[in-house]
Motif scaffolding. Structure first.
Motif, PDB file in Angstrom:
ATOM      1  N   ALA A 131       0.729  -1.136  -0.080  1.00 26.91           N
ATOM      2  CA  ALA A 131       0.059  -0.019   0.040  1.00 26.91           C
ATOM      3  C   ALA A 131       0.775   1.211   0.075  1.00 26.91           C
ATOM      4  O   ALA A 131       0.384   2.451  -0.531  1.00 26.91           O
ATOM      5  N   MET A 132       2.104   1.483   0.386  1.00 25.46           N
ATOM      6  CA  MET A 132       2.665   2.504   0.768  1.00 25.46           C
ATOM      7  C   MET A 132       3.907   2.483  -0.298  1.00 25.46           C
ATOM      8  O   MET A 132       4.410   3.639  -0.666  1.00 25.46           O
ATOM      9  N   ALA A 133       4.354   1.373  -0.862  1.00 30.19           N
ATOM     10  CA  ALA A 133       5.612   1.506  -1.758  1.00 30.19           C
ATOM     11  C   ALA A 133       5.229   2.519  -3.122  1.00 30.19           C
ATOM     12  O   ALA A 133       6.212   3.070  -3.492  1.00 30.19           O
ATOM     13  N   PRO A 134       4.044   2.565  -3.528  1.00 28.43           N
ATOM     14  CA  PRO A 134       3.702   3.553  -4.889  1.00 28.43           C
ATOM     15  C   PRO A 134       3.936   4.852  -4.364  1.00 28.43           C
ATOM     16  O   PRO A 134       4.465   5.853  -5.193  1.00 28.43           O
ATOM     17  N   LEU A 135       3.808   5.116  -3.013  1.00 23.16           N
ATOM     18  CA  LEU A 135       4.004   6.642  -2.597  1.00 23.16           C
ATOM     19  C   LEU A 135       5.694   6.959  -2.368  1.00 23.16           C
ATOM     20  O   LEU A 135       5.981   8.212  -2.615  1.00 23.16           O
ATOM     21  N   VAL A 136       6.321   6.090  -2.239  1.00 22.15           N
ATOM     22  CA  VAL A 136       7.790   6.147  -2.087  1.00 22.15           C
ATOM     23  C   VAL A 136       8.313   6.334  -3.962  1.00 22.15           C
ATOM     24  O   VAL A 136       8.953   7.407  -4.067  1.00 22.15           O
ATOM     25  N   ASP A 137       7.777   5.640  -4.597  1.00 21.98           N
ATOM     26  CA  ASP A 137       7.974   5.801  -6.213  1.00 21.98           C
ATOM     27  C   ASP A 137       7.670   7.178  -6.526  1.00 21.98           C
ATOM     28  O   ASP A 137       8.388   7.791  -7.435  1.00 21.98           O
ATOM     29  N   ARG A 138       6.247   7.551  -6.011  1.00 23.43           N
ATOM     30  CA  ARG A 138       5.793   8.892  -7.010  1.00 23.43           C
ATOM     31  C   ARG A 138       6.154  10.105  -6.114  1.00 23.43           C
ATOM     32  O   ARG A 138       6.463  11.050  -6.739  1.00 23.43           O
ATOM     33  N   PHE A 139       6.273  10.014  -4.871  1.00 22.88           N
ATOM     34  CA  PHE A 139       6.436  11.203  -4.058  1.00 22.88           C
ATOM     35  C   PHE A 139       7.979  11.155  -3.343  1.00 22.88           C
ATOM     36  O   PHE A 139       8.072  12.419  -2.887  1.00 22.88           O
ATOM     37  N   GLY A 140       8.578  10.356  -3.576  1.00 26.60           N
ATOM     38  CA  GLY A 140       9.797  10.097  -2.927  1.00 26.60           C
ATOM     39  C   GLY A 140       9.882  10.104  -1.148  1.00 26.60           C
ATOM     40  O   GLY A 140      10.596  10.302  -0.451  1.00 26.60           O
ATOM     41  N   LEU A 141       8.575   9.448  -0.856  1.00 26.25           N
ATOM     42  CA  LEU A 141       8.523   9.367   0.658  1.00 26.25           C
ATOM     43  C   LEU A 141       9.729   8.667   1.195  1.00 26.25           C
ATOM     44  O   LEU A 141       9.955   7.436   0.864  1.00 26.25           O
ATOM     45  N   PHE A 142      10.145   9.089   2.291  1.00 29.86           N
ATOM     46  CA  PHE A 142      11.276   8.324   2.730  1.00 29.86           C
ATOM     47  C   PHE A 142      10.947   8.372   4.555  1.00 29.86           C
ATOM     48  O   PHE A 142      10.174   9.093   4.929  1.00 29.86           O
ATOM     49  N   ARG A 200      -1.847   2.921   6.582  1.00 26.14           N
ATOM     50  CA  ARG A 200      -2.066   2.050   5.450  1.00 26.14           C
ATOM     51  C   ARG A 200      -3.500   2.255   4.857  1.00 26.14           C
ATOM     52  O   ARG A 200      -3.477   2.465   3.535  1.00 26.14           O
ATOM     53  N   ALA A 201      -4.574   2.644   5.412  1.00 31.50           N
ATOM     54  CA  ALA A 201      -5.829   2.772   4.950  1.00 31.50           C
ATOM     55  C   ALA A 201      -5.986   3.926   4.494  1.00 31.50           C
ATOM     56  O   ALA A 201      -6.679   4.023   3.419  1.00 31.50           O
ATOM     57  N   GLN A 202      -5.503   5.173   5.074  1.00 30.71           N
ATOM     58  CA  GLN A 202      -5.980   6.244   4.465  1.00 30.71           C
ATOM     59  C   GLN A 202      -4.998   7.048   3.476  1.00 30.71           C
ATOM     60  O   GLN A 202      -5.364   7.756   2.706  1.00 30.71           O
ATOM     61  N   VAL A 203      -3.586   6.927   4.024  1.00 29.89           N
ATOM     62  CA  VAL A 203      -2.686   7.788   3.122  1.00 29.89           C
ATOM     63  C   VAL A 203      -2.486   7.510   1.766  1.00 29.89           C
ATOM     64  O   VAL A 203      -2.320   8.475   1.177  1.00 29.89           O
ATOM     65  N   PRO A 204      -2.534   6.208   1.570  1.00 26.29           N
ATOM     66  CA  PRO A 204      -2.497   6.080   0.016  1.00 26.29           C
ATOM     67  C   PRO A 204      -3.363   6.869  -0.821  1.00 26.29           C
ATOM     68  O   PRO A 204      -3.208   7.283  -1.827  1.00 26.29           O
ATOM     69  N   GLU A 205      -4.654   7.121  -0.355  1.00 28.83           N
ATOM     70  CA  GLU A 205      -5.626   7.812  -1.119  1.00 28.83           C
ATOM     71  C   GLU A 205      -5.547   9.239  -1.039  1.00 28.83           C
ATOM     72  O   GLU A 205      -5.515  10.112  -1.618  1.00 28.83           O
ATOM     73  N   LEU A 206      -5.216   9.514   0.504  1.00 33.00           N
ATOM     74  CA  LEU A 206      -5.260  11.054   0.916  1.00 33.00           C
ATOM     75  C   LEU A 206      -3.832  11.726   0.334  1.00 33.00           C
ATOM     76  O   LEU A 206      -3.890  12.941  -0.261  1.00 33.00           O
ATOM     77  N   LEU A 207      -2.777  11.211   0.298  1.00 30.81           N
ATOM     78  CA  LEU A 207      -1.608  11.821  -0.061  1.00 30.81           C
ATOM     79  C   LEU A 207      -1.419  12.422  -1.549  1.00 30.81           C
ATOM     80  O   LEU A 207      -1.146  13.628  -1.828  1.00 30.81           O
TER      81      LEU A 207
END
Lengths: 271, 469
Positions: free
Chosen positions: A77-88, A142-149
């Motif tokens: 659920a979180m990995a796409p946010l790393v790829d797309r926004f550089g989340l670290f 995990r439930a909210q941030v992938p949609e919210l961010l």
């Protein structure tokens, strides 16, 4: 939701609730669908019915177990946010989960490596810096941030705001806003943090916002949008309210209890 | 002035009263976090032994913190009454408080001579049974739209919280509580949304139900007090003005609370009540407190959490409140670690509040990240019912779906009333009979789940139907 079934009504004193509310079924009835609260439970003497008691115990067990879930940015659920926004990821000074629970003073402070990393990786002096914190519920993140961010970043950009690189803070307390403010110089910092797990949901997220947070700031300088989850404030509404507050902060050059959300549209739309 | 005690050949030294107070506390994770707790069980008892010989005069003369809370406490201290007890030690004062004759002195106004720090001092020398027995005699009666606190009364706040403040969902929770005989203390919602428009809408929802069914009770929307006042200015009916308060100026500042503004707000609500009907008293404030709140705001000023809590009670007393409750298990394990600490704190807070003359209730509760469960709230509720607690919470099924914690439910309150022969507030009790929720003093609504209970109460019917979508 409480799963217990409800017996059909046999009372002859006339309907209180309009049809079809009389064909009540606990899970989709017009009456109980109005609230996730445990209403109309019935009773055994003055106590709970057995089904109520067991449902409460089962939900408490799930909430207790949810506390100990560990969130990884490798999570699907979180990995796409790393790829797309550089989340670290960085950590507070609370090195262990036990410290996180018992030492709020440590969970409010970034550890030195985190300050160094954020200072190096996040652009300084942006309009809006997003921080994601595990808080007391990894499940909420995990439930909210992938949609919210993505919604938040997109809507902020559409309003012409400059946005920092988002950062995930492990063992995070709300007070970490101050260190992030001091490290990045951001105009507004928004912290998306997992609330303590409830019985009805362990997936509730809060957004804490502060205008130019800095060392010594308290809750009096912060604003809160709570109950961001499927049965509460939905992600698009949360984004609208977050950016509404950001606008108020920029207008008044302050945040906190003196700044109020200007509308109550969530009441009308969040159902 | 330093204090010392020798216990079994070991000498313990305490630099001043502030340090002594922290060391003499029962174990609390928050005091350990603040670094003010006893460092051994021997030191804890040594501190209690020293404290027992400290005079009330010395406590009165000590500046625990130089702030506006101390100034408020000092300004309200009845020095003439205090002269009658000033020379007592804390140990002697404990015995006076436990004496059956104490209640007469207290009713004659001695409570105004007792400072919060004195209340906290004597609580440290009391076991659970002392805290219960002493509090049970001290009845604090208050009036707004009904009468709370008389002997034999256990009030209940209906807490109809909802994750989106949905008016129909809130209404359903309210009716659900009413048909269980609850709601005499207040129908009080914690709003998700602190905007003025949202608070106005909720005040109208709750006030509308109360008007329609004719229940003698109070509404409250537990937003920031400035938001409630703005809602009042926008036409909302305000019965009680709520605010969370703490025992230091710094912690109150973190809550956005200025004592002068709060006093002005109280006056404004009293004015507002003169333009409405149904009020039988002039007690219009509702406060919540709780051990650990000052430390949580990093504004405890080096004081222990029992002392901070007592000082919060001192703030409440200055505003002549209708209701005060500690939210005892709400704040988390870093301040009260487990069931044992929550139960101890609940009994302490209730006792100290009553000793100071507050209409003290307790939100008996726990969160899911603390080592406690439903047995904890069951046990503390029974102890507090014995102690004469003014009111408790009525959350549907004990599960607050907005604040994410477990409190007491209408079922719990009903059980406590039945077990201990306690009644709702008298005006509300009469209303319950009048509308048929009670028959001959017993709950008459059907016990099966679902809307049968609602259907049977004609008086409530239109209120609900109107609010349904």
């Amino acid at each position: 939701m409480n799963p217990e079934p409800v017996k059909p009504e046999a009372s002859n004193s006339g309907p209180l609730l309009p049809e079809p509310a009389d064909q009540l079924d606990r899970a989709g009835s017009p009456a109980t669908a109005l609230t996730p609260a445990r209403v109309l439970l019935g009773r055994a003497g003055s106590s709970y019915r057995t089904s109520t008691l067991l449902a409460l115990r089962a939900d408490h067990a799930a909430a207790r177990d949810a506390l100990h879930e560990h969130l990884s940015l490798d999570d699907p659920a979180m990995a796409p946010l790393v790829d797309r926004f550089g989340l670290f990821e960085v950590c507070t000074r609370a090195a262990t989960f036990a410290d996180h629970l018992a030492r709020p003073d440590l969970g409010r402070r970034l550890d030195p490596a985190a300050i160094e990393r954020i200072s190096a990786e996040c652009p300084h002096d942006v309009d809006l810096q997003v921080v994601i914190g595990d808080g007391l519920s990894s499940a909420a993140v995990r439930a909210q941030v992938p949609e919210l961010l993505p919604l938040l970043v997109g809507a902020a950009a559409a309003r012409g705001l400059s946005i920092g690189r988002p950062v995930f803070v492990r063992h995070c307390r709300v007070g970490v806003l101050n260190d992030v403010g001091d490290t990045t110089g951001a105009g507004v910092v928004v912290l998306l943090v997992g609330e303590r797990p409830g019985l009805a949901t362990a997936e509730s997220l809060s957004a804490y916002l502060a205008h130019r947070p800095t060392t010594g700031d308290t809750d009096a300088e912060r604003n809160l949008i709570s109950n961001i989850h499927a049965g509460g404030v939905r992600a698009p509404e949360a984004v609208r309210r977050i950016l509404g507050l950001v606008e108020q902060f920029r207008l008044h050059q302050r945040s906190g209890f003196e700044v109020r959300e200007s509308t109550s549209s969530s009441v009308a739309t969040a159902r | 002035m330093s204090h010392r005690a020798t216990l079994r050949g070991e000498t313990f030294v305490f630099a001043d009263l502030r340090e002594l107070f922290g060391r003499a506390n029962e174990e609390k994770s928050g005091d350990q976090l603040a670094g003010v707790a006893a460092r051994s069980e021997r030191e804890r008892v040594a501190a209690k032994i020293v404290l027992a010989d400290v005079s009330l005069r010395e406590i009165a003369e000590c500046t625990f913190l130089d702030d506006d809370v101390s100034a408020l406490i000092h300004a309200g201290h009845d020095s003439a009454q205090f002269a009658t007890i000033a020379s007592l030690t804390v140990g002697e004062f404990r015995e006076l408080v436990l004496d059956p004759g104490f209640v007469e002195l207290w009713e004659q106004g001695l409570h105004r001579a007792i400072t919060p720090e004195m209340g906290a001092a004597v609580a440290r020398l009391m076991g659970a049974r002392d805290l219960i027995a002493a509090a049970a005699r001290l009845r604090v009666v208050t009036r707004c739209r009904d009468t709370m606190g008389e002997a034999g009364v256990l009030g209940v706040r209906i807490q109809p919280n909802h994750p989106t403040d949905d008016p129909a969902g809130v209404a359903l929770s309210i009716i659900d509580g009413l048909v269980m005989g609850c709601g005499d203390a207040v129908i009080g919602i914690n709003p998700v949304n602190d905007s003025v428009a949202s608070v106005v809408a909720l005040e109208h929802t709750i006030g509308g139900i109360i008007d329609q069914i004719g229940a003698p009770t109070q509404s409250c929307v537990l937003a920031h007090f400035t938001t409630q006042l703005a809602a009042m200015a926008a036409g909302a009916p305000i019965d009680l003005l709520f605010q969370s308060i703490a025992g230091t100026e710094g912690a109150n500042r973190s809550f956005g609370v200025d004592l002068v503004a709060l006093a002005e707000g109280r006056e404004a609500v009293l004015d507002h009540h003169r333009s409405r009907s149904g009020f039988i008293g002039e007690q219009v404030m509702y406060f919540e407190t709780g051990q650990g709140s000052a430390l949580s705001a990093e504004a405890h000023g080096g004081l222990d959490q029992l002392t901070c809590e007592a000082r919060a009670h001192g703030v409440a007393r200055a505003f002549d409140p209708f209701l005060v409750n500690s939210v005892v298990g709400f704040i988390g394990p870093e301040y009260l670690a487990d069931a044992r600490q929550i139960m101890r704190a609940g009994l302490e807070d209730h006792f100290m509040g009553k000793l100071l003359g507050l209409p003290m209730g307790v939100d008996v509760c726990y969160t899911n990240h603390v080592d406690a469960d439903a047995d904890t709230t069951d046990q503390l509720l029974m102890l507090l019912a014995t102690a004469g607690c003014n009111f408790v919470m009525g959350v549907p099924g004990s599960d607050d779906v907005m604040l994410n914690y477990q409190s007491t439910s209408p079922h719990d309150a009903l059980a406590a009333r039945e077990l201990f022969g306690l009644r709702p507030a008298p005006e509300f009790d009469a209303w319950l009979e009048q509308v048929g929720i009670h028959v001959d003093g017993r709950l008459a609504t059907p016990s099966e789940p679902g809307p049968a209970a609602l259907r049977s109460i004609d008086a409530l019917r239109s209120a609900v139907v109107e609010l349904l979508p």
